[in-house]
Write an enzyme that holds these catalytic residues in place. Structure first.
Site, PDB file in Angstrom:
ATOM      1  CG  ASP A 169       4.373  10.642  12.321  1.00  0.00           C
ATOM      2  OD1 ASP A 169       4.742  11.821  12.000  1.00  0.00           O
ATOM      3  OD2 ASP A 169       4.628   9.594  11.755  1.00  0.00           O
ATOM      4  N   GLY A 192       7.088   4.260   3.851  1.00  0.00           N
ATOM      5  CA  GLY A 192       7.322   5.501   4.701  1.00  0.00           C
ATOM      6  C   GLY A 192       8.567   5.448   5.462  1.00  0.00           C
ATOM      7  N   GLY A 193       8.903   6.533   6.402  1.00  0.00           N
ATOM      8  CA  GLY A 193       9.884   6.394   6.953  1.00  0.00           C
ATOM      9  C   GLY A 193      10.105   5.384   8.102  1.00  0.00           C
ATOM     10  CG  PHE A 194       7.904   5.321  11.139  1.00  0.00           C
ATOM     11  CD1 PHE A 194       8.867   5.385  12.120  1.00  0.00           C
ATOM     12  CD2 PHE A 194       7.221   6.366  10.964  1.00  0.00           C
ATOM     13  CE1 PHE A 194       9.417   6.686  12.882  1.00  0.00           C
ATOM     14  CE2 PHE A 194       7.393   7.484  11.654  1.00  0.00           C
ATOM     15  CZ  PHE A 194       8.554   7.888  12.639  1.00  0.00           C
ATOM     16  N   GLY A 195       8.548   2.226   7.707  1.00  0.00           N
ATOM     17  CA  GLY A 195       8.340   0.744   7.176  1.00  0.00           C
ATOM     18  C   GLY A 195       7.448   0.742   5.903  1.00  0.00           C
ATOM     19  NE  ARG A 196      10.025  -2.130   1.248  1.00  0.00           N
ATOM     20  CZ  ARG A 196       9.660  -1.862   0.178  1.00  0.00           C
ATOM     21  NH1 ARG A 196       8.514  -1.885  -0.666  1.00  0.00           N
ATOM     22  NH2 ARG A 196      10.791  -1.310  -0.643  1.00  0.00           N
ATOM     23  CB  VAL A 197       1.663   0.048   4.939  1.00  0.00           C
ATOM     24  CG1 VAL A 197       0.334  -0.271   5.369  1.00  0.00           C
ATOM     25  CG2 VAL A 197       2.202   0.940   6.136  1.00  0.00           C
ATOM     26  CG  LEU A 248      -2.054  -1.028   1.086  1.00  0.00           C
ATOM     27  CD1 LEU A 248      -2.721  -0.964   2.614  1.00  0.00           C
ATOM     28  CD2 LEU A 248      -3.003  -0.684   0.016  1.00  0.00           C
ATOM     29  N   GLY A 249       2.121   1.164   0.514  1.00  0.00           N
ATOM     30  CA  GLY A 249       2.648   2.386   0.884  1.00  0.00           C
ATOM     31  C   GLY A 249       4.380   2.107   1.332  1.00  0.00           C
TER      32      GLY A 249
END
Length: 661
Positions: free
Chosen positions: A469, A353-358, A350-351
């Site tokens: 956040d 980001g700076g904290f990981g993959r979804v 899905l996406g």
């Protein structure tokens, strides 16, 4: 020398002005073809786009660009093509993913992804008008991301992998007028006619078995002006991809023509498809030969089976400690999540980001659709406290929060499981190119919903929750377009009346309250600051920091503040709103955004006051408004407060990742 150059220029000019007419009755000794990735010509004369490679792609183009307009600004001329294809899948029950006939501005599609992108586009450029891609897809996978109608369809794709129009694969019989289904992965050769009438802008696609003449009724008939999509010259060819299952995807013959009827193929001269290999009976004539072979095969299979068991055990290994027994009800097994996402395949992403993959997934037992976030966490310090907080956050119940269902732990990794939100994240709609799909009424509704969710976290739940956040990409939209605040991976909890502990600096550049750079002590007021930036994001339709803007507009807070002082605050609104907005509501959101993101924590309203202001229960007090005036000596300029934000941009363009708890 000059004469040679002139002659060559003339030849090239004549070549590009000529009507193109080529035919390949098989590809043995074929020239003028450009192949890449898995694409190859077989010794039998087949054009093979993909083979037994998983998650692959292949392209084959006529190597000379073809002229499709008589003038650069003119209409697309009439063109037509006929080709015979066959898809021989690994499994006859299902296939991944299919092939497409393509017109492309470039023959270099190396940047494109395979799998459900069919080797045409990727996540970054999918849907952009600048792609100049026209394709007719023969799709053998049902993928919700592509809004597919089924797992056996023909579609028209314009600059996007989501089809403008699609229909089930088949043909209408000339004999009885009945529609007959054709299974694209049957392994049988089929014919496809694609015809575009440049005068009437009519596109027809017709499909039939190899043995049957062209049906009189087109499978798909679509009126479309291709002038803005197809350039003066384009490359013509094919693209194909595979996924979790492979397929041999062949083109047996191909003809193409501009300004005229496409030449027929000589069916009898087309190459044959390879036969499926079967064991020869001659090799099994006597049992003395057969028995040792069988025993050897059995031993090899047993060894392979043992290795597979070991590999699978390692694949699904988890990190469990005794203290986690208290949280067992909230823990998912890694095997569950692996199956839910088909092995965390790219097509379920899905996406990032700076904290990981979804990833999107469906839990195998309950069939509940979930969003699964994989977070790197190398340090084991404070993991117990982190898991305890995650489980506590799972008890949050509010219509404007994304439910956190549980977690899973592996070595160096934490996995968070959320309820899936079908309309994805707000930033995808807010910052999309072209006309915005979000009306002002939708934006204002989302703002009030997120404010209500934050009020619940700060004041109305049994403990105080600081999200840390708040931003557009962490606001998800459910099926009714309600805004739901999600991603509690950085959240901190403490008791009402307690004092939050000092923590590591965490959050996203542009949303961090200025005092955090000095104290690293998060409070509810730091969430209010981020919410203020979030308000400006929605009203202005842009991110908090934009290096592409003129210098005075790069920091969103500075720009809106400067316009407020000049009395032109409404001029900062998102231009895509046009005149379709309520001026009083918009002005309220902009002013409230500045108040919430005030550099002095004590000057920011709390979330209860914010919700009252948004609902019109109270007006914005004049003393607060006066603080936005630079003549007030107590007011600290936004430019100074954001200097520290700019200094962090070299660390990460997305987020500052925490290194412990």
């Amino acid at each position: 020398m000059l004469l040679k150059i002139s002659i060559w220029s003339l030849i090239v000019k004549l070549a590009f002005s000529a009507n193109y007419d080529f035919t390949y009755n098989g590809f043995k000794g074929a020239t003028n073809l450009s192949l890449d990735s898995l694409a190859a010509l077989t010794s039998d004369g087949l054009l093979m786009l993909t083979n037994d490679t998983y998650h692959g792609k292949g392209h084959a183009f006529f190597s000379v660009p073809i002229q499709f307009k008589k003038s650069p600004a003119g209409k697309v001329i009439t063109f037509s093509t006929l080709f015979v294809f066959a898809i021989v899948p690994e499994y006859t029950e299902f296939g991944n993913h299919g092939l497409a006939f393509v017109l492309s501005a470039s023959e270099d599609l190396s940047h494109a992804w395979g799998e459900y992108y069919l080797g045409l586009l990727n996540e970054t450029n999918n849907g952009k008008p600048s792609n100049n891609i026209f394709a007719v897809e023969l799709d053998i996978t049902l993928n919700p991301e592509n809004e597919d109608i089924n797992d056996n369809h023909v579609g028209i794709d314009i600059n996007s992998i989501i089809s403008n129009y699609s229909t089930a694969a088949g043909f209408t019989s000339d004999d009885d007028g009945q529609f007959k289904n054709l299974r694209l992965i049957s392994g049988e050769p089929m014919q496809v006619w694609i015809e575009y009438d440049g005068l009437n802008m009519q596109l027809n696609v017709t499909l039939s078995p190899l043995w049957m003449p062209k049906p009189k009724t087109a499978l798909l008939s679509y009126t479309i002006n291709l002038s803005s999509i197809i350039l003066d010259r384009m490359y013509v060819g094919f693209s194909a991809s595979t996924g979790m299952a492979y397929a041999y995807q062949y083109i047996l013959g191909w003809s193409f023509k501009t300004d005229g009827k496409v030449p027929e193929l000589n069916i009898s001269s087309l190459p044959r498809l390879p036969q499926t290999t079967t064991a020869s009976k001659d090799k099994l004539k006597n049992i003395s030969t057969w028995l040792p072979i069988s025993l050897s095969v059995f031993v090899l299979m047993a060894a392979a089976g043992a290795k597979i068991i070991m590999v699978r055990k390692e694949m699904f290994s988890e990190l469990r400690e005794d203290w986690e027994l208290d949280f067992e009800l909230h823990r998912f097994s890694y095997k569950q999540l692996y199956k839910a996402t088909r092995g965390f395949k790219h097509e379920y992403l899905l996406g990032v980001g700076g904290f990981g993959r979804v990833y999107r997934g469906v839990l195998p037992d309950t069939k509940v659709e979930v969003a699964i976030k994989r977070v790197c966490h190398e340090s084991r310090q404070g993991v117990r406290e982190f898991v305890a907080e995650i489980v506590s956050l799972g008890q949050l119940q509010h219509r404007n929060l994304v439910p956190l269902l549980g977690y899973c732990r592996r070595e160096g990794e934490l996995i968070l499981v959320y309820e899936y939100m079908p309309n994805r994240s707000l930033d995808k709609l807010l910052f999309c190119e072209g006309k915005s799909t979000l009306s002002w009424s939708q934006r204002f509704w989302i703002i009030k919903g997120v404010a209500s969710g934050l009020l619940y976290l700060h004041e109305d739940w049994e403990r105080v929750v600081i999200h840390r956040d708040v931003k557009a990409s962490n606001v998800l939209l459910d099926g009714d377009m309600n805004g739901r605040l999600g991603d509690f991976g950085l959240a901190r909890l403490y008791d009402h009346g307690g004092v939050p502990q000092t923590t590591h600096l965490a959050g996203t550049v542009g949303y961090l309250a200025p005092e955090l750079s000095r104290t690293c002590r998060v409070k509810t007021s730091s969430d209010v600051f981020a919410f203020g930036v979030f308000l400006l994001e929605i009203a202005c339709g842009r991110r908090p920091i934009d290096r592409e803007k003129p210098e005075e507009q790069q920091v969103l807070i500075d720009w809106v503040s400067a316009n407020w002082r000049k009395g032109t605050i409404l001029e900062t609104r998102d231009e895509r709103l046009g005149e379709e907005y309520v001026a009083e509501e918009l002005e309220l959101v902009l002013k409230l955004g500045l108040l919430c993101s005030h550099p002095l924590p004590t000057a920011r309203p709390n979330m209860r006051r914010v919700t009252q202001l948004l609902h019109g229960d109270i007006p914005i007090p004049d003393p607060l408004l006066n603080q936005l005036n630079t003549k007030d000596s107590a007011f600290v300029k936004y430019e100074g407060s954001n200097a520290y934000v700019m200094s962090f941009t070299s660390i990460s363009s997305e987020s500052l990742l925490f290194t412990g708890r």
